[in-house]
Write a protein that holds these residues in place. Structure first.
Motif, PDB file in Angstrom:
ATOM      1  N   GLU A  81      -6.856  -0.884   8.842  1.00 61.89           N
ATOM      2  CA  GLU A  81      -6.915  -2.259   8.336  1.00 61.89           C
ATOM      3  C   GLU A  81      -6.477  -3.278   9.385  1.00 61.89           C
ATOM      4  O   GLU A  81      -6.328  -4.468   9.070  1.00 61.89           O
ATOM      5  N   THR A  91       0.630  -7.227   4.313  1.00 59.76           N
ATOM      6  CA  THR A  91       0.774  -5.918   3.673  1.00 59.76           C
ATOM      7  C   THR A  91       1.995  -5.157   4.178  1.00 59.76           C
ATOM      8  O   THR A  91       2.252  -5.101   5.384  1.00 59.76           O
ATOM      9  N   TYR A 122       3.155  -1.380   4.290  1.00 58.46           N
ATOM     10  CA  TYR A 122       2.640  -0.017   4.156  1.00 58.46           C
ATOM     11  C   TYR A 122       3.834   0.915   3.949  1.00 58.46           C
ATOM     12  O   TYR A 122       4.745   0.958   4.783  1.00 58.46           O
ATOM     13  N   HIS A 157      -3.659  -3.592  10.772  1.00 58.37           N
ATOM     14  CA  HIS A 157      -2.290  -4.027  10.433  1.00 58.37           C
ATOM     15  C   HIS A 157      -2.271  -5.416   9.804  1.00 58.37           C
ATOM     16  O   HIS A 157      -1.769  -6.385  10.378  1.00 58.37           O
ATOM     17  N   ARG A 158      -2.787  -5.494   8.572  1.00 50.22           N
ATOM     18  CA  ARG A 158      -2.832  -6.768   7.852  1.00 50.22           C
ATOM     19  C   ARG A 158      -1.440  -7.379   7.759  1.00 50.22           C
ATOM     20  O   ARG A 158      -0.463  -6.717   7.409  1.00 50.22           O
ATOM     21  N   CYS A 217       0.848  -1.185   0.000  1.00 52.03           N
ATOM     22  CA  CYS A 217       0.000   0.000   0.000  1.00 52.03           C
ATOM     23  C   CYS A 217       0.890   1.243   0.000  1.00 52.03           C
ATOM     24  O   CYS A 217       1.680   1.436   0.925  1.00 52.03           O
ATOM     25  N   LEU A 221      -3.434   4.011   7.877  1.00 45.18           N
ATOM     26  CA  LEU A 221      -4.087   2.964   7.082  1.00 45.18           C
ATOM     27  C   LEU A 221      -3.855   1.592   7.716  1.00 45.18           C
ATOM     28  O   LEU A 221      -4.771   0.754   7.743  1.00 45.18           O
ATOM     29  N   TRP A 271      -5.569   9.438   4.925  1.00 47.06           N
ATOM     30  CA  TRP A 271      -5.904   8.322   5.823  1.00 47.06           C
ATOM     31  C   TRP A 271      -5.891   8.731   7.290  1.00 47.06           C
ATOM     32  O   TRP A 271      -6.642   8.183   8.090  1.00 47.06           O
TER      33      TRP A 271
END
Length: 302
Positions: free
Chosen positions: A216, A222, A224, A218-219, A201, A212, A288
């Motif tokens: 989310e 992903t 960031y 903290h997927r 992202c 973000l 965000w």
């Protein structure tokens, strides 16, 4: 007009004078001493090289004071020279900076970073991030544990930029009354999350990247990242490198405005060139962090 006269004009008239005469205004909040942002009617010009150069972040346009005059409407180089010549002696207003100029940069990037404390619960930078910017303490704690954050002067925070090998290149500086980038540092990417993630992202600020991540939850799949509000050649190369990894998914999570859309188009082009997946993730508000603080207020009032 011969070459000597043209060079004299170039030295006597800066880009700021041309812009101010044409009705452009300085956005002090979005400017630094090395990159002064001017706005007019939704358009943006950034003045660099101590006033001798400029670029339009929303297009490929850039150059010196003469090309700026043409960009603003002069019909060819001769008319641009005439317009610039008319401004000899005109002094644009100096921006009212909120932090005094630093006379000397002490030490290397690595030394200056190493001399700063990490944010800790209750410290000024911690309070700035959690109280004023609404970041969950757990997100800040994780960023600190990954050595992404430092305490800056006067309650500000530093957010590290690093290259693909993990080497520190500079840091974003954000605080209650200040924003900028490390003197003598280079923008690459702020990186927060598993380094080998397939989903990347891409945001415009480290605080937005962490915001973000908080939204989310903290997927774990992903990474960031933040471009630091700019788009340097090193930043583009870093994103292209991320796009080349197997099963890469580039998510343009840039701001919800014209500049954010321009950056998103650049991310899409990179994804296409690398045959990577692409998606546009747009905040409901401007960025965000605004979405995150708005969400927190709604939860408080529910």
């Amino acid at each position: 007009m011969d070459k000597r006269e043209i060079e004299e004009l170039r030295q006597k008239v800066g880009c700021a004078a041309v812009l101010e005469k044409d009705g452009w205004k300085v956005d002090v909040k979005e400017s630094t001493r090395r990159a002064i942002k001017y706005r007019r009617d939704g358009n943006i010009i950034i003045v660099i090289h101590e006033g001798r150069g400029w670029f339009d972040p929303l297009s490929p346009a850039r150059g010196d004071v003469f090309s700026l005059a043409e960009h603003l409407g002069a019909d060819g180089f001769v008319e641009a020279c005439d317009r610039v010549a008319d401004m000899v002696g005109f002094l644009p207003k100096a921006p009212a900076w909120r932090r005094p100029a630093r006379l000397k940069v002490p030490g290397s990037i690595a030394e200056r970073w190493g001399n700063r404390l990490k944010p800790r619960s209750g410290s000024r930078a911690w309070r700035y991030l959690t109280d004023e910017r609404g970041l969950p303490g757990e997100i800040v704690k994780q960023a600190v544990a990954c050595d992404r954050l430092r305490e800056g002067p006067k309650g500000s925070m530093w957010a590290a930029h690093s290259d693909s090998a993990g080497a520190l290149t500079g840091w974003e500086e954000r605080g209650p009354a200040w924003r900028g980038f490390a003197s003598e540092g280079a923008k690459d990417l702020f990186r927060f999350g598993p380094a080998r993630s397939e989903r990347i992202c891409i945001t415009e600020a480290a605080i937005d990247a962490m915001s973000l991540a908080a939204i989310e939850v903290h997927r774990s799949d992903t990474l960031y990242v933040s471009t630091g509000g700019g788009w340097s050649p090193a930043t583009e190369e870093a994103i292209r490198s991320l796009a080349k990894r197997a099963n890469a998914r580039l998510v343009a999570a840039t701001d919800n405005n014209r500049q954010g859309d321009v950056y998103a188009d650049r991310v899409r082009t990179i994804a296409t060139d690398a045959s990577a997946q692409y998606a546009r993730l747009r905040p409901c508000a401007g960025d965000w962090n605004e979405d995150l603080t708005g969400l927190a207020k709604r939860l408080e009032n529910s």
